[in-house]
Structure formats: C-alpha cells, structure tokens
Design a protein around this motif. Structure first.
Motif, PDB file in Angstrom:
ATOM      1  N   SER A   1       0.821  -1.221   0.000  1.00 36.41           N
ATOM      2  CA  SER A   1       0.000   0.000   0.000  1.00 36.41           C
ATOM      3  C   SER A   1       0.845   1.257   0.000  1.00 36.41           C
ATOM      4  CB  SER A   1      -0.928   0.017   1.219  1.00 36.41           C
ATOM      5  OG  SER A   1      -1.801  -1.093   1.219  1.00 36.41           O
ATOM      6  N   GLY A   2       2.028   1.178   0.586  1.00 38.39           N
ATOM      7  CA  GLY A   2       2.899   2.349   0.669  1.00 38.39           C
ATOM      8  C   GLY A   2       4.155   2.003   1.426  1.00 38.39           C
ATOM      9  N   VAL A   3       4.952   3.046   1.730  1.00 38.51           N
ATOM     10  CA  VAL A   3       6.205   2.829   2.441  1.00 38.51           C
ATOM     11  C   VAL A   3       6.379   3.928   3.484  1.00 38.51           C
ATOM     12  CG1 VAL A   3       7.510   4.096   0.684  1.00 38.51           C
ATOM     13  CG2 VAL A   3       8.707   2.486   2.184  1.00 38.51           C
ATOM     14  N   ARG A   4       6.896   3.550   4.626  1.00 38.78           N
ATOM     15  CA  ARG A   4       7.233   4.510   5.685  1.00 38.78           C
ATOM     16  C   ARG A   4       8.749   4.604   5.783  1.00 38.78           C
ATOM     17  NH1 ARG A   4       4.895   5.165  11.734  1.00 38.78           N
ATOM     18  NH2 ARG A   4       3.472   6.406  10.469  1.00 38.78           N
ATOM     19  N   PHE A   5       9.259   5.839   5.678  1.00 37.57           N
ATOM     20  CA  PHE A   5      10.681   6.084   5.863  1.00 37.57           C
ATOM     21  C   PHE A   5      10.902   6.632   7.265  1.00 37.57           C
ATOM     22  CE2 PHE A   5       9.936   6.579   1.295  1.00 37.57           C
ATOM     23  CZ  PHE A   5      10.847   5.663   0.794  1.00 37.57           C
ATOM     24  N   VAL A   6      11.843   6.034   7.961  1.00 41.25           N
ATOM     25  CA  VAL A   6      12.169   6.439   9.329  1.00 41.25           C
ATOM     26  C   VAL A   6      13.576   7.029   9.322  1.00 41.25           C
ATOM     27  CG1 VAL A   6      12.305   5.725  11.737  1.00 41.25           C
ATOM     28  CG2 VAL A   6      10.721   4.567  10.178  1.00 41.25           C
ATOM     29  N   PHE A   7      13.716   8.254   9.849  1.00 41.26           N
ATOM     30  CA  PHE A   7      14.978   8.995   9.830  1.00 41.26           C
ATOM     31  C   PHE A   7      15.574   9.040  11.242  1.00 41.26           C
ATOM     32  CE2 PHE A   7      12.340  10.392   6.410  1.00 41.26           C
ATOM     33  CZ  PHE A   7      13.183  10.716   5.358  1.00 41.26           C
TER      34      PHE A   7
ATOM     35  N   MET B   1      21.014   3.102  12.745  1.00 39.63           N
ATOM     36  CA  MET B   1      19.879   2.695  11.931  1.00 39.63           C
ATOM     37  C   MET B   1      18.631   2.534  12.811  1.00 39.63           C
ATOM     38  SD  MET B   1      19.275   2.236   8.724  1.00 39.63           S
ATOM     39  CE  MET B   1      20.887   1.877   7.993  1.00 39.63           C
ATOM     40  N   PRO B   2      17.466   2.996  12.367  1.00 38.25           N
ATOM     41  CA  PRO B   2      16.230   2.812  13.143  1.00 38.25           C
ATOM     42  C   PRO B   2      15.947   1.339  13.404  1.00 38.25           C
ATOM     43  CG  PRO B   2      15.909   4.414  11.388  1.00 38.25           C
ATOM     44  CD  PRO B   2      17.249   3.795  11.154  1.00 38.25           C
ATOM     45  N   ALA B   3      15.401   1.052  14.599  1.00 41.16           N
ATOM     46  CA  ALA B   3      15.121  -0.330  14.987  1.00 41.16           C
ATOM     47  C   ALA B   3      13.725  -0.779  14.598  1.00 41.16           C
ATOM     48  CB  ALA B   3      15.309  -0.494  16.499  1.00 41.16           C
ATOM     49  N   ASP B   4      12.794   0.136  14.460  1.00 42.82           N
ATOM     50  CA  ASP B   4      11.432  -0.214  14.045  1.00 42.82           C
ATOM     51  C   ASP B   4      10.812   0.973  13.324  1.00 42.82           C
ATOM     52  OD1 ASP B   4      10.236   1.582  15.992  1.00 42.82           O
ATOM     53  OD2 ASP B   4      10.663   0.066  17.505  1.00 42.82           O
ATOM     54  N   GLU B   5       9.530   0.835  12.984  1.00 35.42           N
ATOM     55  CA  GLU B   5       8.877   1.846  12.143  1.00 35.42           C
ATOM     56  C   GLU B   5       8.590   3.163  12.849  1.00 35.42           C
ATOM     57  OE1 GLU B   5       5.618  -1.046  13.555  1.00 35.42           O
ATOM     58  OE2 GLU B   5       7.688  -1.143  12.823  1.00 35.42           O
ATOM     59  N   ASN B   6       8.913   3.273  14.119  1.00 30.02           N
ATOM     60  CA  ASN B   6       8.715   4.527  14.854  1.00 30.02           C
ATOM     61  C   ASN B   6       9.986   5.027  15.539  1.00 30.02           C
ATOM     62  OD1 ASN B   6       5.763   4.855  14.478  1.00 30.02           O
ATOM     63  ND2 ASN B   6       5.662   2.935  15.637  1.00 30.02           N
ATOM     64  N   ASP B   7      11.116   4.359  15.319  1.00 29.54           N
ATOM     65  CA  ASP B   7      12.352   4.679  16.024  1.00 29.54           C
ATOM     66  C   ASP B   7      13.168   5.715  15.256  1.00 29.54           C
ATOM     67  OD1 ASP B   7      14.521   4.604  17.763  1.00 29.54           O
ATOM     68  OD2 ASP B   7      15.470   2.954  16.658  1.00 29.54           O
ATOM     69  N   GLY B   8      12.752   6.987  15.311  1.00 25.01           N
ATOM     70  CA  GLY B   8      13.482   8.037  14.622  1.00 25.01           C
ATOM     71  C   GLY B   8      12.962   9.408  15.001  1.00 25.01           C
ATOM     72  N   PHE B   9      13.690  10.447  14.608  1.00 22.83           N
ATOM     73  CA  PHE B   9      13.255  11.813  14.903  1.00 22.83           C
ATOM     74  C   PHE B   9      12.204  12.289  13.906  1.00 22.83           C
ATOM     75  CE2 PHE B   9      16.715  12.408  11.886  1.00 22.83           C
ATOM     76  CZ  PHE B   9      16.227  13.392  11.035  1.00 22.83           C
ATOM     77  N   MET B  10      12.035  11.529  12.797  1.00 24.94           N
ATOM     78  CA  MET B  10      11.060  11.914  11.783  1.00 24.94           C
ATOM     79  C   MET B  10      10.654  10.680  10.993  1.00 24.94           C
ATOM     80  SD  MET B  10      11.451  14.750   8.713  1.00 24.94           S
ATOM     81  CE  MET B  10      12.718  13.842   7.817  1.00 24.94           C
TER      82      MET B  10
ATOM     83  N   GLU C   1      11.882  14.992  -0.982  1.00 24.48           N
ATOM     84  CA  GLU C   1      12.957  15.906  -0.612  1.00 24.48           C
ATOM     85  C   GLU C   1      12.706  16.399   0.810  1.00 24.48           C
ATOM     86  OE1 GLU C   1      12.796  15.085  -4.483  1.00 24.48           O
ATOM     87  OE2 GLU C   1      11.284  16.504  -3.770  1.00 24.48           O
ATOM     88  N   THR C   2      13.663  16.200   1.670  1.00 25.93           N
ATOM     89  CA  THR C   2      13.497  16.559   3.072  1.00 25.93           C
ATOM     90  C   THR C   2      13.585  18.072   3.260  1.00 25.93           C
ATOM     91  OG1 THR C   2      15.852  16.527   3.638  1.00 25.93           O
ATOM     92  CG2 THR C   2      14.671  14.415   3.684  1.00 25.93           C
ATOM     93  N   SER C   3      13.182  18.520   4.428  1.00 26.48           N
ATOM     94  CA  SER C   3      13.495  19.875   4.853  1.00 26.48           C
ATOM     95  C   SER C   3      14.976  19.904   5.254  1.00 26.48           C
ATOM     96  CB  SER C   3      12.602  20.288   6.023  1.00 26.48           C
ATOM     97  OG  SER C   3      12.757  19.380   7.101  1.00 26.48           O
ATOM     98  N   ARG C   4      15.468  21.055   5.716  1.00 32.96           N
ATOM     99  CA  ARG C   4      16.887  21.163   6.061  1.00 32.96           C
ATOM    100  C   ARG C   4      17.198  20.369   7.325  1.00 32.96           C
ATOM    101  NH1 ARG C   4      17.702  27.506   4.373  1.00 32.96           N
ATOM    102  NH2 ARG C   4      17.862  27.094   2.160  1.00 32.96           N
ATOM    103  N   LEU C   5      18.273  19.592   7.261  1.00 35.34           N
ATOM    104  CA  LEU C   5      18.660  18.679   8.322  1.00 35.34           C
ATOM    105  C   LEU C   5      19.976  19.117   8.945  1.00 35.34           C
ATOM    106  CD1 LEU C   5      17.905  15.411   6.314  1.00 35.34           C
ATOM    107  CD2 LEU C   5      16.404  16.491   8.005  1.00 35.34           C
TER     108      LEU C   5
ATOM    109  N   GLU D   1      25.798  12.383  10.032  1.00 36.15           N
ATOM    110  CA  GLU D   1      25.422  11.149   9.352  1.00 36.15           C
ATOM    111  C   GLU D   1      23.950  10.829   9.614  1.00 36.15           C
ATOM    112  OE1 GLU D   1      27.441   6.859   8.361  1.00 36.15           O
ATOM    113  OE2 GLU D   1      27.676   7.652  10.390  1.00 36.15           O
ATOM    114  N   LEU D   2      23.230  10.553   8.531  1.00 36.92           N
ATOM    115  CA  LEU D   2      21.794  10.281   8.590  1.00 36.92           C
ATOM    116  C   LEU D   2      21.531   8.851   8.141  1.00 36.92           C
ATOM    117  CD1 LEU D   2      18.810  11.373   8.812  1.00 36.92           C
ATOM    118  CD2 LEU D   2      18.995  11.837   6.352  1.00 36.92           C
ATOM    119  N   PHE D   3      20.712   8.128   8.914  1.00 34.35           N
ATOM    120  CA  PHE D   3      20.301   6.761   8.581  1.00 34.35           C
ATOM    121  C   PHE D   3      18.803   6.769   8.263  1.00 34.35           C
ATOM    122  CE2 PHE D   3      24.084   6.368  11.057  1.00 34.35           C
ATOM    123  CZ  PHE D   3      24.740   5.221  10.627  1.00 34.35           C
TER     124      PHE D   3
END
Length: 409
Positions: A98-104, A109-118, A128-132, A136-138
C-alpha cells in the motif's frame, strides 16, 4: 479439515496446515446464510461439533509467510540542496503493498517503524526533506499493507545512509554585463543590488561649495531559482557627470533618473544616486536660490554637511549665505535618503551619501568608493572658481546561497 480431522487446511493444498489436538471432530456445516454459528453449538470436545478460532496475529503471520509484503527497490539517498536530502525509489508492481514509511535517525539505523526523529509515509517515488543537521543520517524503509485495523509492516530490510552536507557559496559581481549561472543543487539565493552613487556638485563659483551626491539606491531579498538557471546582470562602469558651466549655474542641475546608469539583476532594477540640484526659483525674490544634496539610498550633504549613512538624509551644513560676488542668496539643504537600512546581510555598509563641499576650500573633494555605491563629495567653495565634484562610486551585486545567506536557515 482433512478427512481424518487431523489438520486444518489453508487453501487447496496441504502445504499450509495447522495440526489439531487429538480427538474426534465433526465437520461444521453453517446453517445460516451469514455463516454465523448455530445456537445449538455451545461446547466442543470429543464427539461434538468443534469450532477452531484463529487469532488475527496468527492470520497475519500466516499471510505474510505465504505471500509477503512487496518491497520498494532501487532506494537511494543523495544531496538535493543545502542540508536537504533527496530520497528516490521504485515501487513494486505486483504483490501486497500500500505504501512505504521512511524512518529517519541520526547516528544509527532505526530499529522499528517509529524509532526516529522523523517519519514520512509515501506512495510516490521521491521525497525531498526539509533542512537537516550536518551529520550522518540513517534512513530505513518499511513497506506496509493497509488492513481493516491499521497497517502491517515488513521487517525493514531496505535501508541507506548518507552524510548531510551544506551547499554554500557567494559571489560579488562588479562593473560590466553578463549572465550568471545558478550553481548545482541551489534552489534559493539571497541577493544585494547596489546602484551607482551620484556625482558631487560643482562649486560653480560660489564660495559655499557644491553639494554631495546621493548614495546609490539599495535592494535586498530572496529569489527562488533552479540549478543552471541563467540570470542576466548589468553594472554600469560609466559615471554620471555634470557639465561645468560658469555662466549659468542652472546647468549643474542633475536630479533626474537616467535608466542607463541603473544596476540590474534579473528582474531587479536599482536606480543610481542623484546629483546636486539647484533651484533658482526658490523663495519670493529672484535673487534667492536653493541648493540640495543629491537624493539616493542615503542623502548627499550640502554646504559642508555630512552625507547620510545607512539610509539617512544628508545634513544641510552651514546656514544661508550671501556671496559678495553674486546677487544670489543661497539656501543649502541635505539630500533625501531612503529611510531604510543600506547595510547588507553580509555586514557591509553600502550607499553612503557624499559630503557637501566646504566653504572657501577649493579643490577639496573625494570620489565615492567603487563597489559600494557611495556618492561623491561636493567641490569646495572658491570665489570665481568652477570645478567638478567627486564622481560617484560604482554599484555591485552580491549573491549568496546556503549558510552564506546568513539568516540562520
């Protein structure tokens, strides 16, 4: 169930089957059209009708083991602009998806689908992300299927990482004309456009001296652009000059706008500073006149008065004076400034007005600074002596992108 009541088959083959506890079972035959259980069935056990209940977690596990969630492919991270990252990928054409979730996440590296700042959910093929932060970004991609009670995510086998960097720079354009090309990965610029300074006034034989030229006009702002975009520009190298005429001082009047001396950047046009203005019709008597410093980004001074700074008016200097060599009574007035700051976001002060010429000090003058758009000073006063005020300084164009825009973004 199979004929021996030992397994519950899932599908047409026995490859997906659940073993049943030992016992004797009867096949359940629905007695209602909506396939609900008959009220007669109240218990289960050997020799009785049995109901086997499958929990949704088991159904989910069996479904994913049998069919799986389709995953995106060709996942890439690249720098898009200043501290901005572009994500690109290809969506699956077959399978459950149905779609894809990107975890930042920074640092690991993120451990699950909610383990990130965004997180970002998408069914598109780029983002295209906003300014980061510059570190190093995973990024981990979790493909999902939308079901009645929410989503089922895959294990997040697709991932990538990148070091976020800034794309910064600046350029100063001086006199001439040409085309400036926007650098790669630059989508926004900040600019300063400075007009040429006005020429200082001639003393024209008056002991009071000439008025200072106004500083060039000033413009600053932002512009949305695209990489490789072409922007034309013009910065005049010729100087606005008055013609000395000792017989008629009205010939020194030069306050009109002359477009050929404007500074131009793309659609932004900035006027030059004005030169001395002399008005022989001032007052009630024909033997009165008024002399004005040049208008501009900052006003020119008059009769020894200092030129304006950072958008202010020029000073008027000494009081009214009657020359012993002339029938004219003279009134000095400083030029009008823009009343807005002419200090660039780069910290440079532009467009200062020229000072007015000093009383009875012939030949004391200066030129405006080239590249800053400053007005030239007026020529010093000297009886029966006519000379030319200082020339105005050339303008400039300053362009910055990334952190050089100096706005904290």
């Amino acid at each position: 169930m199979d004929e021996n009541y030992t397994h519950l088959k899932m599908g047409d083959t026995a490859s997906m089957a659940l073993p049943l506890p030992a016992g004797v079972y009867k096949k359940f035959k629905p007695e209602r059209a909506d396939d609900t259980l008959p009220e007669s069935i109240t218990s289960s056990g050997d020799g009785k009708n049995a109901v086997i209940v499958l929990e949704d977690k088991l159904l989910k596990k069996m479904t994913l083991e049998a069919f799986g969630i389709a995953s995106i492919t060709n996942f890439r991270l690249s720098m898009y602009a200043h501290r901005q990252v572009r994500l690109t990928w290809k969506n699956p054409s077959v399978g459950l998806w149905s779609g894809v979730r990107f975890v930042f996440k920074y640092g690991s590296m993120p451990a699950d689908e909610n383990d990130g700042f965004m997180v970002y959910d998408s069914a598109d093929v780029h983002y295209e992300t906003s300014r980061l932060e510059e570190r190093e970004l995973f990024v981990r991609a979790y493909s999902y299927v939308t079901v009645k009670d929410g989503r089922w995510y895959d294990e997040g086998a697709v991932s990538a990482r990148i070091t976020v960097t800034g794309i910064s720079g600046s350029v100063t354009l001086s006199t001439g004309a040409g085309v400036w090309t926007v650098p790669d990965n630059v989508y926004k610029i900040r600019y300063i456009v400075v007009g040429q300074g006005g020429e200082g006034g001639n003393n024209s034989g008056w002991a009071l001296g000439g008025a200072g030229g106004g500083g060039g006009y000033f413009a600053s702002g932002y512009m949305d652009v695209n990489p490789e975009q072409k922007l034309s520009w013009i910065i005049p190298s010729a100087f606005l000059r008055s013609t000395v005429n000792t017989e008629d001082s009205s010939k020194y009047y030069r306050s009109e706008h002359l477009p050929q001396f404007d500074t131009v950047f793309g659609d932004v046009r900035v006027a030059h500073g004005k030169t001395q203005r002399t008005d022989f019709s001032y007052g009630r008597h024909s033997d009165e006149m008024a002399e004005y410093g040049g208008d501009g980004g900052s006003g020119g001074g008059c009769s020894g008065g200092r030129g304006g700074r950072n958008g202010s008016d020029g000073a008027s200097g000494s009081a009214a004076y009657v020359s012993s060599l002339s029938k004219y009574k003279k009134y000095p007035f400083g030029g009008t400034g823009s009343h807005s700051s002419t200090t660039g976001f780069n910290g440079v002060l532009y467009c200062s007005g020229g000072d007015g010429g000093q009383y009875r000090m012939g030949g004391v003058r200066y030129d405006g600074t080239d590249g800053l758009g400053n007005g030239g000073s007026g020529e010093g006063g000297w009886e029966r002596h006519a000379s030319v005020g200082g020339k105005g300084g050339t303008g400039c164009i300053y362009i910055a992108w990334g952190s050089m825009m100096n706005d904290g973004s």
